[in-house]
Design an enzyme around this catalytic site. Structure first.
Site, short mmCIF file in Angstrom:
data_model
loop_
_atom_site.label_atom_id
_atom_site.label_comp_id
_atom_site.label_asym_id
_atom_site.label_seq_id
_atom_site.Cartn_x
_atom_site.Cartn_y
_atom_site.Cartn_z
N ASP A 65 49.14 32.15 36.28
CA ASP A 65 49.33 33.26 37.20
C ASP A 65 49.51 32.74 38.63
O ASP A 65 49.32 31.55 38.89
CB ASP A 65 48.16 34.26 37.12
CG ASP A 65 46.80 33.57 37.09
OD1 ASP A 65 46.73 32.37 37.42
OD2 ASP A 65 45.81 34.22 36.76
N ASN A 124 35.21 40.97 35.03
CA ASN A 124 35.55 42.27 34.45
C ASN A 124 36.32 42.13 33.13
O ASN A 124 36.88 43.09 32.63
CB ASN A 124 36.39 43.09 35.45
CG ASN A 124 37.71 42.42 35.79
OD1 ASN A 124 38.00 41.33 35.30
ND2 ASN A 124 38.51 43.06 36.63
N HIS A 126 38.95 40.07 32.64
CA HIS A 126 40.37 39.70 32.74
C HIS A 126 40.61 38.27 32.24
O HIS A 126 39.71 37.42 32.28
CB HIS A 126 40.93 39.91 34.16
CG HIS A 126 40.50 38.96 35.22
ND1 HIS A 126 39.93 39.36 36.40
CD2 HIS A 126 40.58 37.62 35.31
CE1 HIS A 126 39.68 38.32 37.17
NE2 HIS A 126 40.07 37.23 36.52
N GLU A 131 44.28 42.45 34.19
CA GLU A 131 43.11 43.24 34.53
C GLU A 131 42.86 44.31 33.46
O GLU A 131 43.73 44.57 32.62
CB GLU A 131 43.34 43.93 35.89
CG GLU A 131 43.55 42.96 37.05
CD GLU A 131 42.23 42.37 37.58
OE1 GLU A 131 41.28 42.22 36.79
OE2 GLU A 131 42.18 42.06 38.78
C1 GLP Z 1 40.78 34.14 38.33
C2 GLP Z 1 42.00 33.62 37.57
C3 GLP Z 1 41.69 33.41 36.12
C4 GLP Z 1 40.29 32.82 36.03
C5 GLP Z 1 39.28 33.86 36.41
C6 GLP Z 1 37.85 33.35 36.48
O1 GLP Z 1 41.03 35.18 39.15
N1 GLP Z 1 43.20 34.37 37.71
O2 GLP Z 1 42.65 32.56 35.55
O3 GLP Z 1 40.04 32.42 34.71
O4 GLP Z 1 39.66 34.53 37.57
O5 GLP Z 1 37.64 32.61 37.63
P1 GLP Z 1 36.43 31.62 37.81
O6 GLP Z 1 36.66 30.50 36.87
O7 GLP Z 1 36.50 31.18 39.24
O8 GLP Z 1 35.19 32.38 37.50
#
Ligand code: GLP
Length: 229
Positions: A65, A124, A126, A131
């Site tokens: 992404d 949440n 995702h 989302e």
């Molecule tokens: C982000 C990314 C995801 C990631 C998730 C968790 O916003 N778009 O690819 O897996 O949120 O993030 P973190 O590993 O910092 O908890």
């Protein structure tokens, strides 16, 4: 299913899986996440690849992404450049981002399809930036980020106002079509959502719950977790 309660060890095991994939298929297509979770995995991946002199010249890397309208220093492409592409001297021609092309799914298909996709999970539920309320049959698309997601990612920006409101992400189907998926969930803050995703109902409200449909998924955690199936 790997069982471990140590983040370093879990990240090392996951990194070894990635290296095995590359050795088995030097032309592998890999899907790569950003965020806090995969940092240790990337560190181990770099160390193993250097130590074992793994040939990475045929590997294609696909970011999951990317933010829309983001300063370069906070872009996911910059994160991946710093965390993995530059340390491993990866040819930029083999590094792809969904922001660079209209039809990312067609590009992935032309390259042979994703062999292995690494994922984190948002608080949440995702995955990538899919989302809650993202349809199961979604491909790479633009999204409006949840406020909880923007807040969770605030530390990567000077202030909450600087966190973009929109992004482009691989869809649920893009991810499910990957031949193998490794899901990483580290920190106790992810226990509840992981349980809901894997031991609750499969629903759009929790995008990660669609992962239960994947036939070749491994979950690495740093806490006790049982997928009841
Ligand atoms: C982000 C990314 C995801 C990631 C998730 C968790 O916003 N778009 O690819 O897996 O949120 O993030 P973190 O590993 O910092 O908890």
């Amino acid at each position: 299913m790997p069982t471990t309660t140590d983040k370093e060890n879990a990240s090392l095991q996951a990194a070894r899986e990635v290296i095995e994939q590359i050795k088995k298929k030097p032309q592998s297509c890999l899907g790569l996440p950003t965020g806090r979770t995969p940092r240790a995995l990337y560190r181990h991946l770099i160390a193993i690849a250097r130590e074992e002199k793994v040939d990475l010249t045929g590997v294609r890397f696909f970011g999951l992404d990317e933010y829309i309208d983001v300063r370069q220093e906070s872009a996911f492409k910059t994160y991946l450049n710093q965390s993995i592409y530059q340390p491993l001297a990866i040819d930029q021609n083999n590094c792809f981002s969904p922001i660079m092309i209209d039809d990312y799914d067609a590009l992935i298909k032309r390259q042979g399809g994703l062999d292995l996709t690494i994922l984190g999970i948002g608080g949440n539920g995702h995955i990538a930036f899919n989302e809650p309320r993202t349809p199961e049959f979604s491909w790479t698309h633009c999204v409006t980020l949840d406020e909880s997601t923007r807040t969770a990612n605030q530390e990567f920006f000077p202030s909450l106002d600087d966190v973009p409101r929109r992004a482009v992400t691989m869809g649920i189907q893009t991810i499910l079509e990957s031949r193998k998926i490794i899901l990483l969930a580290f920190s106790k803050s992810k226990i509840a959502i992981l349980n809901r995703a894997f031991n609750g109902s499969v629903e759009e409200a929790i995008p990660a719950s669609f992962l239960t449909k994947h036939p070749n998924l491994e979950i690495y955690t740093d806490f006790e977790f049982t997928w009841l199936k």
